[in-house]
Design a protein around this motif. Sequence first.
Motif, short mmCIF file in Angstrom:
data_model
loop_
_atom_site.label_atom_id
_atom_site.label_comp_id
_atom_site.label_asym_id
_atom_site.label_seq_id
_atom_site.Cartn_x
_atom_site.Cartn_y
_atom_site.Cartn_z
N UNK A 23 0.84 -1.60 -0.28
CA UNK A 23 -0.04 -0.29 0.12
C UNK A 23 0.86 0.84 -0.27
N UNK A 24 0.48 1.83 -0.73
CA UNK A 24 1.14 3.78 -0.43
C UNK A 24 0.10 4.49 0.20
N UNK A 25 0.84 4.64 1.46
CA UNK A 25 0.23 5.53 2.15
C UNK A 25 0.41 7.41 2.85
N UNK A 26 -0.56 7.83 2.44
CA UNK A 26 -0.13 9.77 2.28
C UNK A 26 -0.50 10.14 3.71
N UNK A 27 0.25 11.36 3.56
CA UNK A 27 0.19 12.06 4.78
C UNK A 27 0.52 11.77 6.70
N UNK A 28 1.29 10.58 6.11
CA UNK A 28 2.57 10.05 7.82
C UNK A 28 3.33 11.61 7.77
N UNK A 29 3.62 11.78 8.90
CA UNK A 29 4.78 13.09 9.24
C UNK A 29 5.24 12.03 10.42
N UNK A 30 4.76 11.11 11.46
CA UNK A 30 5.89 11.01 12.53
C UNK A 30 5.72 9.70 13.20
N UNK A 31 6.08 9.63 13.56
CA UNK A 31 6.38 7.96 14.14
C UNK A 31 4.92 7.72 15.15
N UNK A 44 -8.12 -4.77 10.96
CA UNK A 44 -8.67 -5.78 9.60
C UNK A 44 -8.73 -6.92 9.71
N UNK A 45 -10.09 -7.34 9.23
CA UNK A 45 -10.30 -8.46 9.37
C UNK A 45 -9.13 -9.78 7.86
N UNK A 46 -8.56 -10.45 8.59
CA UNK A 46 -7.95 -11.23 7.62
C UNK A 46 -6.12 -10.90 8.28
N UNK A 47 -6.39 -9.74 8.09
CA UNK A 47 -4.95 -9.30 8.61
C UNK A 47 -3.72 -10.03 9.79
N UNK A 48 -3.22 -10.75 9.01
CA UNK A 48 -2.50 -11.40 10.01
C UNK A 48 -1.30 -10.03 10.40
N UNK A 49 -0.41 -9.27 10.34
CA UNK A 49 0.91 -8.89 10.11
C UNK A 49 1.08 -8.02 9.19
N UNK A 50 1.50 -6.30 10.04
CA UNK A 50 1.31 -5.46 9.11
C UNK A 50 2.97 -4.61 9.11
N UNK A 51 3.85 -4.05 8.05
CA UNK A 51 4.82 -2.93 8.30
C UNK A 51 4.55 -1.77 7.82
N UNK A 52 5.01 -0.38 8.47
CA UNK A 52 4.89 0.48 8.46
C UNK A 52 5.90 1.40 7.76
N UNK A 53 6.13 1.40 6.34
CA UNK A 53 7.00 2.31 6.63
C UNK A 53 7.24 4.23 6.49
N UNK A 54 7.23 4.82 7.23
CA UNK A 54 7.13 6.12 6.74
C UNK A 54 7.90 7.16 6.48
N UNK A 55 9.02 6.48 6.07
CA UNK A 55 10.43 7.75 4.81
C UNK A 55 9.78 7.29 3.73
N UNK A 56 9.41 6.15 3.61
CA UNK A 56 8.96 5.55 1.88
C UNK A 56 7.51 6.04 1.80
N UNK A 57 6.78 6.21 3.09
CA UNK A 57 5.42 6.34 2.64
C UNK A 57 4.32 4.88 2.77
N UNK A 58 5.26 4.11 2.58
CA UNK A 58 4.37 3.13 2.37
C UNK A 58 3.97 1.31 3.36
N UNK A 59 3.47 1.03 3.57
CA UNK A 59 2.67 0.00 4.14
C UNK A 59 2.92 -1.85 3.76
N UNK A 60 4.07 -2.36 3.90
CA UNK A 60 3.59 -4.15 3.52
C UNK A 60 2.24 -4.35 4.10
N UNK A 61 1.66 -5.18 3.92
CA UNK A 61 0.17 -6.00 4.67
C UNK A 61 0.20 -7.73 4.19
N UNK A 62 0.65 -8.21 5.57
CA UNK A 62 0.71 -9.90 4.79
C UNK A 62 -1.24 -10.21 5.56
#
Length: 87
Positions: A23-31, A44-62
């Motif tokens: 996912x591309x995430x817009x609007x994140x400014x801080x931790x 979210x139902x079905x989501x097992x884990x997520x990693x969110x990257x502030x610098x890159x403005x993205x998330x990887x969701x398992x």
Amino acid sequence: MKKVLLVMAAFVSIAGADELVNLKIDGMMCPACVKNVKGSLNEVKGVKDSSVYLKDGRAEVKAENGTKPEAMCDAVKKAGYGCAVTK
């Protein structure tokens, strides 16, 4: 008997396969934003884990296979951030 067990084990591993959604995430400014996005995704139902990257403005969701990426973006948008599914 061994063939039956092997086939059953293969079926279970295929049926239980996870998918990785980017996912591309817009609007994140801080931790704190990262924490908010991660918390929203993990609810979210079905989501097992997520990693969110502030610098890159993205998330990887398992997530469980079949979990809708749109539901993930809806949760992120509800938290106040922009979201789009990427390849």
